[in-house]
Design a protein around this motif. Structure first.
Motif, PDB file in Angstrom:
ATOM      1  N   LEU A   1      44.589  45.180  73.335  1.00 16.16           N
ATOM      2  CA  LEU A   1      45.602  45.940  72.610  1.00 16.16           C
ATOM      3  C   LEU A   1      45.997  45.184  71.358  1.00 16.16           C
ATOM      4  O   LEU A   1      46.096  43.959  71.369  1.00 16.16           O
ATOM      5  CB  LEU A   1      46.839  46.163  73.475  1.00 16.16           C
ATOM      6  CG  LEU A   1      46.644  46.892  74.796  1.00 16.16           C
ATOM      7  CD1 LEU A   1      47.984  47.077  75.499  1.00 16.16           C
ATOM      8  CD2 LEU A   1      45.946  48.223  74.605  1.00 16.16           C
ATOM      9  N   ARG A   2      46.208  45.939  70.300  1.00 13.48           N
ATOM     10  CA  ARG A   2      46.630  45.346  69.034  1.00 13.48           C
ATOM     11  C   ARG A   2      47.362  46.403  68.234  1.00 13.48           C
ATOM     12  O   ARG A   2      47.341  47.585  68.565  1.00 13.48           O
ATOM     13  CB  ARG A   2      45.425  44.827  68.255  1.00 13.48           C
ATOM     14  CG  ARG A   2      44.418  45.910  67.931  1.00 13.48           C
ATOM     15  CD  ARG A   2      43.315  45.415  67.027  1.00 13.48           C
ATOM     16  NE  ARG A   2      42.314  46.430  66.811  1.00 13.48           N
ATOM     17  CZ  ARG A   2      42.452  47.491  66.031  1.00 13.48           C
ATOM     18  NH1 ARG A   2      43.579  47.714  65.383  1.00 13.48           N
ATOM     19  NH2 ARG A   2      41.467  48.365  65.885  1.00 13.48           N
ATOM     20  N   ARG A   3      47.995  45.972  67.157  1.00 15.19           N
ATOM     21  CA  ARG A   3      48.689  46.910  66.281  1.00 15.19           C
ATOM     22  C   ARG A   3      47.694  47.645  65.385  1.00 15.19           C
ATOM     23  O   ARG A   3      46.650  47.106  65.038  1.00 15.19           O
ATOM     24  CB  ARG A   3      49.722  46.185  65.439  1.00 15.19           C
ATOM     25  CG  ARG A   3      50.838  45.662  66.318  1.00 15.19           C
ATOM     26  CD  ARG A   3      51.971  45.106  65.515  1.00 15.19           C
ATOM     27  NE  ARG A   3      52.916  44.511  66.442  1.00 15.19           N
ATOM     28  CZ  ARG A   3      54.184  44.828  66.500  1.00 15.19           C
ATOM     29  NH1 ARG A   3      54.681  45.732  65.693  1.00 15.19           N
ATOM     30  NH2 ARG A   3      54.976  44.254  67.372  1.00 15.19           N
TER      31      ARG A   3
ATOM     32  N   ALA B   1      49.879  57.596  57.312  1.00 12.94           N
ATOM     33  CA  ALA B   1      51.296  57.336  57.030  1.00 12.94           C
ATOM     34  C   ALA B   1      52.124  57.420  58.311  1.00 12.94           C
ATOM     35  O   ALA B   1      53.019  56.592  58.526  1.00 12.94           O
ATOM     36  CB  ALA B   1      51.812  58.317  55.983  1.00 12.94           C
ATOM     37  N   ARG B   2      51.832  58.385  59.168  1.00 14.87           N
ATOM     38  CA  ARG B   2      52.559  58.509  60.444  1.00 14.87           C
ATOM     39  C   ARG B   2      52.314  57.302  61.335  1.00 14.87           C
ATOM     40  O   ARG B   2      53.233  56.806  61.981  1.00 14.87           O
ATOM     41  CB  ARG B   2      52.133  59.778  61.195  1.00 14.87           C
ATOM     42  CG  ARG B   2      52.773  61.027  60.655  1.00 14.87           C
ATOM     43  CD  ARG B   2      52.416  62.239  61.475  1.00 14.87           C
ATOM     44  NE  ARG B   2      52.992  62.172  62.822  1.00 14.87           N
ATOM     45  CZ  ARG B   2      52.696  63.025  63.780  1.00 14.87           C
ATOM     46  NH1 ARG B   2      51.822  63.996  63.567  1.00 14.87           N
ATOM     47  NH2 ARG B   2      53.258  62.917  64.962  1.00 14.87           N
ATOM     48  N   ARG B   3      51.093  56.820  61.386  1.00 12.62           N
ATOM     49  CA  ARG B   3      50.788  55.643  62.224  1.00 12.62           C
ATOM     50  C   ARG B   3      51.498  54.413  61.670  1.00 12.62           C
ATOM     51  O   ARG B   3      51.977  53.576  62.418  1.00 12.62           O
ATOM     52  CB  ARG B   3      49.281  55.353  62.270  1.00 12.62           C
ATOM     53  CG  ARG B   3      48.346  56.464  62.747  1.00 12.62           C
ATOM     54  CD  ARG B   3      48.457  56.874  64.192  1.00 12.62           C
ATOM     55  NE  ARG B   3      49.603  57.665  64.533  1.00 12.62           N
ATOM     56  CZ  ARG B   3      49.787  58.976  64.224  1.00 12.62           C
ATOM     57  NH1 ARG B   3      48.883  59.656  63.575  1.00 12.62           N
ATOM     58  NH2 ARG B   3      50.882  59.599  64.603  1.00 12.62           N
TER      59      ARG B   3
ATOM     60  N   THR C   1      52.445  51.557  66.186  1.00 16.40           N
ATOM     61  CA  THR C   1      51.246  52.142  66.780  1.00 16.40           C
ATOM     62  C   THR C   1      50.414  51.032  67.374  1.00 16.40           C
ATOM     63  O   THR C   1      50.061  50.075  66.691  1.00 16.40           O
ATOM     64  CB  THR C   1      50.430  52.921  65.731  1.00 16.40           C
ATOM     65  OG1 THR C   1      51.241  53.967  65.195  1.00 16.40           O
ATOM     66  CG2 THR C   1      49.173  53.533  66.350  1.00 16.40           C
ATOM     67  N   LEU C   2      50.127  51.176  68.666  1.00 22.13           N
ATOM     68  CA  LEU C   2      49.248  50.237  69.352  1.00 22.13           C
ATOM     69  C   LEU C   2      47.908  50.908  69.583  1.00 22.13           C
ATOM     70  O   LEU C   2      47.836  52.089  69.926  1.00 22.13           O
ATOM     71  CB  LEU C   2      49.852  49.812  70.692  1.00 22.13           C
ATOM     72  CG  LEU C   2      51.181  49.062  70.620  1.00 22.13           C
ATOM     73  CD1 LEU C   2      51.653  48.694  72.026  1.00 22.13           C
ATOM     74  CD2 LEU C   2      51.079  47.840  69.731  1.00 22.13           C
ATOM     75  N   VAL C   3      46.868  50.127  69.398  1.00 22.84           N
ATOM     76  CA  VAL C   3      45.492  50.611  69.531  1.00 22.84           C
ATOM     77  C   VAL C   3      44.835  49.862  70.676  1.00 22.84           C
ATOM     78  O   VAL C   3      44.999  48.653  70.817  1.00 22.84           O
ATOM     79  CB  VAL C   3      44.717  50.365  68.208  1.00 22.84           C
ATOM     80  CG1 VAL C   3      43.244  50.719  68.357  1.00 22.84           C
ATOM     81  CG2 VAL C   3      45.349  51.150  67.076  1.00 22.84           C
ATOM     82  N   ALA C   4      44.104  50.586  71.508  1.00 24.50           N
ATOM     83  CA  ALA C   4      43.352  49.987  72.606  1.00 24.50           C
ATOM     84  C   ALA C   4      41.876  49.981  72.242  1.00 24.50           C
ATOM     85  O   ALA C   4      41.333  50.995  71.797  1.00 24.50           O
ATOM     86  CB  ALA C   4      43.555  50.779  73.898  1.00 24.50           C
ATOM     87  N   GLU C   5      41.241  48.825  72.442  1.00 24.18           N
ATOM     88  CA  GLU C   5      39.803  48.685  72.202  1.00 24.18           C
ATOM     89  C   GLU C   5      39.123  48.170  73.465  1.00 24.18           C
ATOM     90  O   GLU C   5      39.683  47.354  74.186  1.00 24.18           O
ATOM     91  CB  GLU C   5      39.526  47.678  71.091  1.00 24.18           C
ATOM     92  CG  GLU C   5      39.870  48.132  69.718  1.00 24.18           C
ATOM     93  CD  GLU C   5      39.445  47.117  68.667  1.00 24.18           C
ATOM     94  OE1 GLU C   5      39.465  45.901  68.944  1.00 24.18           O
ATOM     95  OE2 GLU C   5      39.086  47.552  67.568  1.00 24.18           O
ATOM     96  N   VAL C   6      37.940  48.649  73.682  1.00 28.89           N
ATOM     97  CA  VAL C   6      37.053  48.113  74.713  1.00 28.89           C
ATOM     98  C   VAL C   6      35.719  47.872  74.027  1.00 28.89           C
ATOM     99  O   VAL C   6      35.179  48.769  73.369  1.00 28.89           O
ATOM    100  CB  VAL C   6      36.896  49.086  75.901  1.00 28.89           C
ATOM    101  CG1 VAL C   6      35.851  48.574  76.880  1.00 28.89           C
ATOM    102  CG2 VAL C   6      38.236  49.297  76.608  1.00 28.89           C
TER     103      VAL C   6
END
Length: 163
Positions: free
Chosen positions: A10-12, A59-61, A66-71
């Motif tokens: 997880l990251r911004r 702009a909304r993010r 906003t957190l982004v999930a990566e695999v």
């Protein structure tokens, strides 16, 4: 998309790199996962056009946390938290579903909300997302059978969770 690991990183949100991947997750989640519980006209209204100017999306993010999930270096999900405690978005790519991505994102959002002294989270969850929210202690407080998106009724539910 291949997802071999089960725990996401997880990251911004990072503009501009995350604009297209998060929009793709949004589109695919609605057209895939949500399509199991909504009709074709509802899915199309909610998802909107596949090709669009993504300046507003970005702009909304950026206005939200906003957190982004990566695999395996692939964006598989994201969520937004607004200052008033609204969890505005929670989307997971259908091919990454059932692997704890939504749980990881919501758990991180709850932690961030506590750090920001937000006493309660709320959301307007789709029928397909409600179970994920319920598993983490959100309660359905109101059915919204007349929720309208782009002129089409797309029912959802208002959910809340005290922190």
């Amino acid at each position: 998309m291949t997802t071999t690991r089960s725990h996401p990183d997880l990251r911004r949100y990072a503009s501009p790199d995350d604009i297209e991947p998060t929009f793709t997750v949004y589109q695919e989640a609605i057209r895939g996962t949500a399509a199991r519980v909504y009709g074709p006209d509802q899915v199309e209204a909610w998802a909107g056009p596949r090709s669009t100017d993504l300046k507003d999306w970005d702009a909304r993010r950026r206005r939200a946390l906003t957190l982004v999930a990566e695999v395996d270096d692939t964006v598989v999900g994201f969520t937004d938290l607004l200052p008033d405690g609204l969890v505005d978005m929670l989307f997971v790519h259908p091919r990454a579903g059932g692997r704890g991505i939504a749980r990881a994102l919501l758990t991180a959002i709850m932690r961030e909300a506590r750090e920001r002294h937000i006493p309660e989270l709320h959301t307007f969850a789709s029928r397909s997302a409600q179970p994920a929210f319920e598993r983490l202690g959100f309660t359905l407080v109101a059915h919204r059978p007349k929720n309208t998106v782009r002129g089409v009724v797309v029912p959802n539910g208002e959910m809340r969770r005290r922190l």
